[in-house]
Design an enzyme around this catalytic site. Sequence first.
Site, PDB file in Angstrom:
ATOM      1  CD  GLU A 198       4.233   0.458   6.910  1.00 44.02           C
ATOM      2  OE1 GLU A 198       5.158   0.661   7.714  1.00 44.02           O
ATOM      3  OE2 GLU A 198       3.831   1.342   6.126  1.00 44.02           O
ATOM      4  CG  ASP A 212      -0.239   0.118   2.550  1.00 46.94           C
ATOM      5  OD1 ASP A 212       0.772  -0.590   2.737  1.00 46.94           O
ATOM      6  OD2 ASP A 212      -0.677   0.908   3.404  1.00 46.94           O
TER       7      ASP A 212
HETATM    8 ZN   LIG Z   1       6.803   2.027   4.174  1.00 45.73          ZN
END
Ligand SMILES: [Zn+2]
Length: 418
Positions: free
Chosen positions: A180, A85
């Site tokens: 994340e 992401d």
């Molecule tokens: Zn990162």
Amino acid sequence: MITDYSFSVEERFLRYAAIDTQSDPQSLSTPSTEKQKDLAGLLVTELHQMGITDAELDAYGYVYATIPATSSEQVPVICFCAHVDTAPDCSGTGVKPIVDRNYQGQDIQLPDDPQQVISTREHRYLQKKIGDDIITASGKTLLGADDKAGVAVIMDLAQYLVEHPETKHGRIRILFTPDEEIGRGVNHVNLEKLGAEFAYTLDGGELGSFTDETFSADGAVVNFYGISSHPGFGKGKLVNALKVAGAFLDLLPRAEFSPETTEAREGFVHPVRMEGIAEKATVEFIIRDFITANLKLHAMRLEQFARQAVGKFPGSSYDFQVAPQYRNMKEVLVAYPKVAEYAEEAMQRAGVTFKRESARGGTDGSRLSFMGLPCPDIFTGEMAFHGKHEYVSVQDMQRSVEVLIHLVQVWHERGYAK
Ligand SMILES: [Zn+2]
């Protein structure tokens, strides 16, 4: 230097960067955005094409894959991990990566927005990258080198190892995670299925940087309670919680104890959100320090300011709650010094100067380490992340691949009993 291999990391990076994988903190689903699976699915396909047949994408958007051992010796299973992401802070739609070949040290004007110039005065690392091929976005979006550089590095490692079975290594697990950037990267990871003993995230910046220390982090919530009354008849009765909260924020030190005024190993408290009405006001904080025990001291100090503020407004009251967020990975890694030693040895072999760093933030590795998978972070070259000025050097990514090629061999040669 590895000379008999033409690295695929650049073409991979350009392909992955163009895919929108922005995560969304408001979403309650996993992954937070379905589009993250566009990249995750492509990675599985590419791994299959390499002959890595067990590559799979699970329902949560995690990719698991194995590079089988080429050695019959007992070698710990190592995992390399990166996140697919990109940060919600800046658009990731329609990313147009641009390669500046043989970069000559000038400020980089991004073509799609005259306002967007990557200046070497602000981005000093660029001055060391003369002669490299620098990839940037076009001015309207972030680049997403955080962490598609890491993804591309791991994929190139896989390709190298598949093409070079004479390279001796143990079983290697690959893990690509979603979300994340919104702090949920390891929420649904299945460590049993992963079956690795040690891991490295590929999500670091400058050439040679190695991070095995992060902040320890708590969150605090302060509620202020006032006494509500019709404002037309409030004399002597009304106590406004918003004003108590305002007084409280005003008591916070300006010259220290804040992210604006601290650096290196200093900790801080930082208000991140407030809301309220006259009756009740809430201020949320993050509390950060490298030394976990200091978090408690910072919280106590913060609470003192709340108490003082309430003291200025008779009739008001407060409550104060602290909850742990993540912990300094060093507390775990200190028991496994070889994880860092082997990375240092691998960098030496690749001709890269090892630079040990402490991250003033957290990584997925901090959480993985405390979940039982010790996991420091290795450089990829990604720089100035989460914004339009993000850039990455192709040669840095290649050096990162090279370090990993050496690293798996160091693990094979030295072994390690956990
Ligand atoms: Zn990162």
